[in-house]
Design a protein around this motif. Sequence first.
Motif, short mmCIF file in Angstrom:
data_model
loop_
_atom_site.label_atom_id
_atom_site.label_comp_id
_atom_site.label_asym_id
_atom_site.label_seq_id
_atom_site.Cartn_x
_atom_site.Cartn_y
_atom_site.Cartn_z
N ALA A 451 0.83 -1.24 0.02
CA ALA A 451 -0.18 -0.04 -0.08
C ALA A 451 1.07 1.31 0.02
O ALA A 451 0.46 2.20 -0.79
N PHE A 452 2.03 1.38 0.85
CA PHE A 452 2.45 2.53 1.06
C PHE A 452 4.11 2.59 0.54
O PHE A 452 4.80 3.35 0.98
N GLY A 453 4.62 1.46 0.03
CA GLY A 453 5.98 1.29 -0.54
C GLY A 453 6.34 2.73 -1.27
O GLY A 453 7.54 3.03 -1.24
N GLU A 454 5.41 3.21 -2.26
CA GLU A 454 5.89 4.13 -3.00
C GLU A 454 6.13 5.35 -2.25
O GLU A 454 7.11 6.19 -2.35
N GLY A 455 5.25 5.70 -1.00
CA GLY A 455 5.30 6.81 -0.28
C GLY A 455 6.69 6.42 0.65
O GLY A 455 7.29 7.54 0.83
N MET A 456 6.97 5.46 1.06
CA MET A 456 8.24 5.11 1.57
C MET A 456 9.61 5.58 0.87
O MET A 456 10.45 6.33 1.33
N PHE A 457 9.57 5.16 -0.39
CA PHE A 457 10.41 5.60 -1.38
C PHE A 457 10.66 7.23 -1.37
O PHE A 457 11.61 7.86 -1.26
N ARG A 458 9.41 7.91 -1.62
CA ARG A 458 9.40 9.19 -1.73
C ARG A 458 10.02 9.84 -0.28
O ARG A 458 10.65 11.00 -0.25
N ILE A 459 9.60 9.37 0.94
CA ILE A 459 9.75 10.15 2.20
C ILE A 459 11.10 9.58 2.79
O ILE A 459 11.93 10.38 3.42
N TRP A 460 11.38 8.09 2.71
CA TRP A 460 12.65 7.76 3.44
C TRP A 460 13.76 7.54 2.11
O TRP A 460 14.87 7.32 2.90
N GLY A 461 13.39 7.52 1.00
CA GLY A 461 14.43 7.28 0.04
C GLY A 461 14.91 5.82 -0.25
O GLY A 461 14.20 4.99 0.36
N GLU A 462 15.73 5.62 -1.23
CA GLU A 462 15.85 4.03 -1.56
C GLU A 462 16.36 3.21 -0.54
O GLU A 462 15.96 2.42 -0.44
N GLU A 463 17.47 3.75 -0.14
CA GLU A 463 18.28 2.71 0.86
C GLU A 463 17.29 2.34 2.15
O GLU A 463 17.46 1.16 2.47
N ARG A 464 16.83 3.51 2.79
CA ARG A 464 16.23 2.94 3.88
C ARG A 464 14.84 2.13 3.48
O ARG A 464 14.49 1.15 4.22
N THR A 465 14.17 2.41 2.47
CA THR A 465 13.07 1.82 2.05
C THR A 465 13.28 0.00 1.85
O THR A 465 12.68 -0.79 1.91
N GLN A 466 14.44 -0.16 0.94
CA GLN A 466 14.82 -1.51 0.82
C GLN A 466 15.10 -2.16 1.94
O GLN A 466 15.31 -3.50 1.78
N ARG A 467 15.21 -1.79 3.03
CA ARG A 467 15.35 -2.53 4.42
C ARG A 467 14.11 -2.67 5.19
O ARG A 467 14.25 -3.03 6.33
N VAL A 468 13.13 -2.16 4.93
CA VAL A 468 11.84 -2.02 5.82
C VAL A 468 11.35 -3.34 5.91
O VAL A 468 11.56 -4.20 5.26
N ILE A 469 10.70 -3.59 7.25
CA ILE A 469 9.82 -4.93 7.47
C ILE A 469 10.92 -6.23 7.05
O ILE A 469 10.45 -6.89 6.35
N PRO A 470 11.88 -6.51 7.88
CA PRO A 470 12.87 -7.61 7.52
C PRO A 470 12.57 -8.86 8.19
O PRO A 470 13.05 -9.48 8.97
N THR A 471 11.54 -9.46 7.49
CA THR A 471 10.98 -10.46 8.05
C THR A 471 11.86 -11.67 7.84
O THR A 471 11.91 -12.61 8.84
N ARG A 472 12.93 -11.76 6.75
CA ARG A 472 13.77 -12.84 6.69
C ARG A 472 14.76 -12.86 7.78
O ARG A 472 15.10 -13.82 8.51
N THR A 473 15.26 -11.67 8.30
CA THR A 473 16.12 -11.44 9.28
C THR A 473 15.68 -11.73 10.38
O THR A 473 16.27 -12.55 11.48
N TRP A 474 14.19 -11.36 10.87
CA TRP A 474 13.54 -11.64 12.06
C TRP A 474 13.51 -13.21 12.20
O TRP A 474 13.90 -13.78 13.26
N LEU A 475 13.11 -13.95 11.24
CA LEU A 475 12.97 -15.51 11.14
C LEU A 475 14.52 -16.04 11.56
O LEU A 475 14.39 -16.94 12.24
N ASP A 476 15.35 -15.55 10.84
CA ASP A 476 16.73 -16.18 10.83
C ASP A 476 17.35 -15.92 12.24
O ASP A 476 17.88 -16.86 12.84
N MET A 477 16.80 -14.98 12.88
CA MET A 477 17.38 -14.57 14.35
C MET A 477 16.71 -15.40 15.26
O MET A 477 16.93 -15.04 16.51
#
Length: 586
Positions: A451-477
């Motif tokens: 829903a809001f990915g495009e807004g994240m890119f606009r507000i947070w920028g590419e680098e921050r948005t590409q690491r949002v909601i890190p479900t794989r990291t949480w599961l692996d940890m």
Amino acid sequence: MHHNRNHRLSRRDFLKLSGAALGGAALACGGTELIELTAIPTAISTVKPPTLAPGEIVDAILVNGNVVTMSAQRSVAKAVAIKNGIIQFVGDDQAVRNLSGDGTQIFDLNGRTVTPGLIDAHCHLSACGLLGSAYVDVSWPAVFTVEQMQAKLSGRIATTAPGEWVVGAGWVTYEGRSPTKHDLDPVSPNHPVMLINQGGHMAVVNSLALEMANVTAKTKDPGNGRFLREANDEPNGLVLNHPAMDVFRKLWPADLLDLKTYEASVIDPQAKFASMGVTSFQDVYARDMDRMKAYFNVAKRGEMTIRGQVMNVLEYIQELDGRIDEIEAVRYEDDFMHFGGAKFQADGGLEGSYTLEPHNGIAWDIPIWKPKDLNEAVRAFHDVGYQVAIHTGGDAAVAMALDAIENAMNKNPRSDPRHRIEHSVLNTDKDLQREKDLGVIVSTQPTLITAFGEGMFRIWGEERTQRVIPTRTWLDMGVPLALSSDAPSMPWWDPQSTLYASIARITVTKKLVGPEQAMTIEEAMYAHTMGSAYADFAENKKGSLEPGKFADLIVWHDNPYTVAAEDILDLTIDLTMVGGKVVHQV
């Protein structure tokens, strides 16, 4: 049981995004096969299996199916036996049929897949019930333009006496921008209007509402709230965060959201949630005490058809005084309703997310709570044995929330408090490790990306948005992970959208967001059942299909483990049982 296919997910055309090759091994359909999964924190059930007296028969059996149990062993069976709302046995067809008799209801599954009922770990059921009743429903994407919004608003105004408030909810942006008073005024010259956005942390009011609240160019912003302004400092009608929104909410008439209205809002959405496969929900935004009472009253009257947990929201430190005693005075608990604890909001929505570095939204450095106050409030609920859940969008909000939880745990060590971080959208590596070390449960919604990915890119920028909601990291940890809809603060309430978003991680313009963080369908289903049960201290009661647990289950029309990933959006539920009782059937 009728087998006609009924695809009711009409927003599929909006959501269906082509070209994603999305993983997830198929589950087999054998009698007691085991499924090898990785990276899923396993909540072990210790419930004692029930026993039947000699000659005693069960109330209902489901046979000839593909029963995915979600047990620690990840077993798959053929059949389930139920008595007194409790699962008695899970296994092969003949063993289950041997427990039946003349009075046993038999459901022939014809090979269809059965899973535990899905548990929505973060939604606002009562708020869902207010849409279209107390609130004008201007939800995006169904209401997509300013003109459509004005038409909805005009319809309610036509049946409302001049001078009375008209309140609505659900907008995100219309035609790429937020609405302002200039969009509301032409259709509401004689009615004060307030429309809350879909996320719930922003609103737009018309000129009459601004006049009634005496908000002018000279009015100072209230605390961490903001009155957005035009070039001449005149308010444009947009208000950010609850301190500013409450300036207008306090002017609403008492009967707009009274106890009777809240009770109806709890009852009405339950059938819809059951039809989507949800057998339990956790409402983590019950701010008003009348809303708390409504949940408990409905449960006392036996009018809950799905199971619920509710958390009380505090927006200000001043609300802490006496709140725990007030809750205890009305609290009610049974198998269908209980009180979980307190909810706090470290920051607001995306535009006002509290981050460590500046962003392109409205404000980046204003947390909703002062750290000292949040520490005190979290400690108060922790000390009496309750959970806390803290809303976080930005990485600074996550850090502040973890500080408050760590402070409470250090000053008063408790065994297994299971405090929660809600959303946890943007995280630092340091705080991901702290979530693990503190035993924090993450309750998140991958549909935020859709829903809001495009807004994240606009507000947070590419680098921050590409690491949002890190479900794989949480599961692996090994961080406990619960999935949820955040309905109605998201466009889609159904678990199918959540499951798809968990493995697709793709925006509405088909841009991938952190694809390396994608979950498999097996992991997403587990997080939406046992993971969400664990978040509510309920892993010994529900979340898996095992003897001794509630017979809360769903029958899928198509197998969610074998359909193409994009077809998950079209999956429908043929049967929903809660405590062995059919609450939805097609």
